[in-house]
Enzyme design. Sequence first.
Site, PDB file in Angstrom:
ATOM      1  N   SER A 134       0.846  -1.201   0.000  1.00 36.44           N
ATOM      2  CA  SER A 134       0.000   0.000   0.000  1.00 36.44           C
ATOM      3  C   SER A 134       0.883   1.254   0.000  1.00 36.44           C
ATOM      4  CB  SER A 134      -0.873  -0.067   1.258  1.00 36.44           C
ATOM      5  OG  SER A 134      -1.477   1.163   1.553  1.00 36.44           O
ATOM      6  N   ASP A 174       5.245 -10.252   8.845  1.00 35.37           N
ATOM      7  CA  ASP A 174       4.854  -9.348   9.929  1.00 35.37           C
ATOM      8  C   ASP A 174       6.161  -8.819  10.522  1.00 35.37           C
ATOM      9  OD1 ASP A 174       4.147  -8.098  12.250  1.00 35.37           O
ATOM     10  OD2 ASP A 174       2.836  -9.689  12.975  1.00 35.37           O
ATOM     11  N   TYR A 189       4.264   7.306  17.905  1.00 40.23           N
ATOM     12  CA  TYR A 189       4.689   7.418  16.502  1.00 40.23           C
ATOM     13  C   TYR A 189       5.937   8.305  16.433  1.00 40.23           C
ATOM     14  CZ  TYR A 189       4.366   8.049  11.426  1.00 40.23           C
ATOM     15  OH  TYR A 189       4.641   8.059  10.075  1.00 40.23           O
ATOM     16  N   LYS A 237       9.667   7.243  15.250  1.00 38.28           N
ATOM     17  CA  LYS A 237      10.303   7.869  14.083  1.00 38.28           C
ATOM     18  C   LYS A 237      11.566   8.637  14.490  1.00 38.28           C
ATOM     19  CE  LYS A 237       7.649   6.399  10.737  1.00 38.28           C
ATOM     20  NZ  LYS A 237       8.158   5.494   9.702  1.00 38.28           N
TER      21      LYS A 237
HETATM   22  N1  LIG Z   1       1.659   8.938   4.517  1.00 38.61           N
HETATM   23  C1  LIG Z   1       2.296   9.793   5.265  1.00 38.61           C
HETATM   24  O1  LIG Z   1       1.848  10.908   5.488  1.00 38.61           O
HETATM   25  C2  LIG Z   1       3.631   9.435   5.839  1.00 38.61           C
HETATM   26  C3  LIG Z   1       4.472  10.488   6.211  1.00 38.61           C
HETATM   27  C4  LIG Z   1       5.706  10.193   6.747  1.00 38.61           C
HETATM   28  C5  LIG Z   1       6.117   8.878   6.871  1.00 38.61           C
HETATM   29  N2  LIG Z   1       5.273   7.868   6.515  1.00 38.61           N
HETATM   30  C6  LIG Z   1       5.780   6.503   6.686  1.00 38.61           C
HETATM   31  O2  LIG Z   1       5.809   5.850   5.438  1.00 38.61           O
HETATM   32  C7  LIG Z   1       5.708   4.446   5.635  1.00 38.61           C
HETATM   33  C8  LIG Z   1       4.646   3.890   4.716  1.00 38.61           C
HETATM   34  O3  LIG Z   1       3.390   4.439   5.107  1.00 38.61           O
HETATM   35  P1  LIG Z   1       2.219   4.737   4.064  1.00 38.61           P
HETATM   36  O4  LIG Z   1       1.895   6.166   4.170  1.00 38.61           O
HETATM   37  O5  LIG Z   1       2.564   4.181   2.755  1.00 38.61           O
HETATM   38  O6  LIG Z   1       1.023   3.938   4.783  1.00 38.61           O
HETATM   39  P2  LIG Z   1       0.115   2.730   4.268  1.00 38.61           P
HETATM   40  O7  LIG Z   1      -0.797   2.438   5.399  1.00 38.61           O
HETATM   41  O8  LIG Z   1      -0.469   3.032   2.948  1.00 38.61           O
HETATM   42  O9  LIG Z   1       1.165   1.527   4.085  1.00 38.61           O
HETATM   43  C9  LIG Z   1       1.753   0.868   5.167  1.00 38.61           C
HETATM   44  C10 LIG Z   1       1.901  -0.604   4.824  1.00 38.61           C
HETATM   45  O10 LIG Z   1       2.544  -1.244   5.946  1.00 38.61           O
HETATM   46  C11 LIG Z   1       1.888  -2.481   6.160  1.00 38.61           C
HETATM   47  N3  LIG Z   1       2.079  -2.946   7.532  1.00 38.61           N
HETATM   48  C12 LIG Z   1       1.501  -2.487   8.667  1.00 38.61           C
HETATM   49  N4  LIG Z   1       1.900  -3.227   9.724  1.00 38.61           N
HETATM   50  C13 LIG Z   1       2.752  -4.163   9.251  1.00 38.61           C
HETATM   51  C14 LIG Z   1       3.491  -5.216   9.848  1.00 38.61           C
HETATM   52  N5  LIG Z   1       3.410  -5.484  11.170  1.00 38.61           N
HETATM   53  N6  LIG Z   1       4.284  -5.970   9.060  1.00 38.61           N
HETATM   54  C15 LIG Z   1       4.358  -5.733   7.718  1.00 38.61           C
HETATM   55  N7  LIG Z   1       3.668  -4.774   7.102  1.00 38.61           N
HETATM   56  C16 LIG Z   1       2.872  -3.998   7.855  1.00 38.61           C
HETATM   57  C17 LIG Z   1       0.419  -2.195   5.862  1.00 38.61           C
HETATM   58  O11 LIG Z   1      -0.334  -3.392   5.634  1.00 38.61           O
HETATM   59  C18 LIG Z   1       0.558  -1.310   4.629  1.00 38.61           C
HETATM   60  O12 LIG Z   1       0.568  -2.083   3.458  1.00 38.61           O
HETATM   61  C19 LIG Z   1       5.432   4.243   7.115  1.00 38.61           C
HETATM   62  O13 LIG Z   1       6.624   3.914   7.775  1.00 38.61           O
HETATM   63  C20 LIG Z   1       4.936   5.604   7.563  1.00 38.61           C
HETATM   64  O14 LIG Z   1       5.164   5.827   8.926  1.00 38.61           O
HETATM   65  C21 LIG Z   1       4.041   8.113   5.981  1.00 38.61           C
END
Ligand SMILES: NC(=O)c1ccc[n+]([C@@H]2O[C@H](COP(=O)([O-])OP(=O)(O)OC[C@H]3O[C@@H](n4cnc5c(N)ncnc54)[C@H](O)[C@@H]3O)[C@@H](O)[C@H]2O)c1
Length: 377
Positions: A41, A90, A211, A215
């Site tokens: 995702s 996981d 969180y 981070k």
């Molecule tokens: N979207 C934002 O605004 C944003 C900003 C800064 C950082 N991030 C970071 O980017 C990264 C990706 O987030 P995203 O925005 O794509 O979110 P998202 O929810 O679209 O994707 C996260 C993915 O991680 C998977 N996941 C969750 N728990 C898991 C586990 N225990 N084992 C394996 N997979 C697992 C989920 O199933 C999902 O597919 C994360 O580390 C998030 O903290 C996101």
Amino acid sequence: MSSNIYSVAAKARQSRPIDPSEPFDVSSVKGKTILITGGASGFGAAFFREWAAAGANVIIGDVDDSKGESIVRAIRIATDNHNHHFIHCDVTDWQSQVNFFKEATKLSPHGGIDAVVANAGIAEVNPTFNTPKNLDMEEPPKPNMKVIDVNLMGVLYTTHLALFYLPRNPGSQPVDPNKSTDRADQSSRDRHLLLIGSLASLCPIPLQTLYGTAKHGVLGLFRSLRCTAFTSGVRVNLVCPYFVETAIIRGPGRAVLAGANLAKIEDVVNAASRLMSDTRINGRSLVVGPPLKIVETEEGEWQYSGQEDNGTGTDVSLWEVHVDDLENTDVFIRRMVGLMNAAYEMNGWIKWTSDLGRALLLTATDATRIFPWRRRN
Ligand SMILES: NC(=O)c1ccc[n+]([C@@H]2O[C@H](COP(=O)([O-])OP(=O)(O)OC[C@H]3O[C@@H](n4cnc5c(N)ncnc54)[C@H](O)[C@@H]3O)[C@@H](O)[C@H]2O)c1
């Protein structure tokens, strides 16, 4: 690289600061095997699409089996490449991550892993370190640490495994920020660990205490690793995105952000692709923010031009942070990096001596084969 005596940047094989105006060639990921945790995702899926389209073999690990399998099916068809795979993983479970790396190594067409992206993450749905609602309880309930388990412990497990598997990548060379930009050099086997931090690595996000803690931990991991990872020849970089619309941002977060200028997923993909494609880049951390118009002042400084921009501003969404960490280091860091560097150089000599020993042995064996009268009975 600075010649400052307090700098350990060169010794830690750190590359020079990133110039976002320099082009990069994403096609250099062609043929490489890239592992992405949380690849089903959001960012993970966007990296998958971009790098698979450029010819990489991408293996994703995620807890969401149906999303993971369906994106792999779609990208296999789109790229006509069956070397993309989904493996249930996981990240909070050590053995699950071990299986992910082991299985991926078996599935990789060249038997190695070129790059790992520690991307899986979740947000805090019920803020944990908030004032307890009920102060009449005898003792508070045990806090839910899931966010730390996924976003910090999971990343540490991924990092530990990456530092084991990346140096074993057949044909890969230790990171060298001074190597040429030749296509052949850029396309050679890699050893790259890309960490995904967040704006929350740098500033507080109210009610996202765990969180933010996790981070900040990822940032700490990155800053420590960039002093030492060169000993296994691994390059380590970090991307810290501002808010981007993905599944991680739930209803309340979206409500607070309504009308705000968010970062763009394509800018996150671009930042990660630059770090992934240019195999000279090591020890750099990029923040991806919303695009802002910036103008240069008469003093040569960059300034936000706000709404009054008259068309002279430049759109900037990429910023490098903690740029000078290794430029002015304290005596402990200098000595530790110096010692590790000496050990690293020494390992090179030990390997050279043992390779030479083996080469001489082989020559002697060959000579016996070619000149049989030399064989002693
Ligand atoms: N979207 C934002 O605004 C944003 C900003 C800064 C950082 N991030 C970071 O980017 C990264 C990706 O987030 P995203 O925005 O794509 O979110 P998202 O929810 O679209 O994707 C996260 C993915 O991680 C998977 N996941 C969750 N728990 C898991 C586990 N225990 N084992 C394996 N997979 C697992 C989920 O199933 C999902 O597919 C994360 O580390 C998030 O903290 C996101």
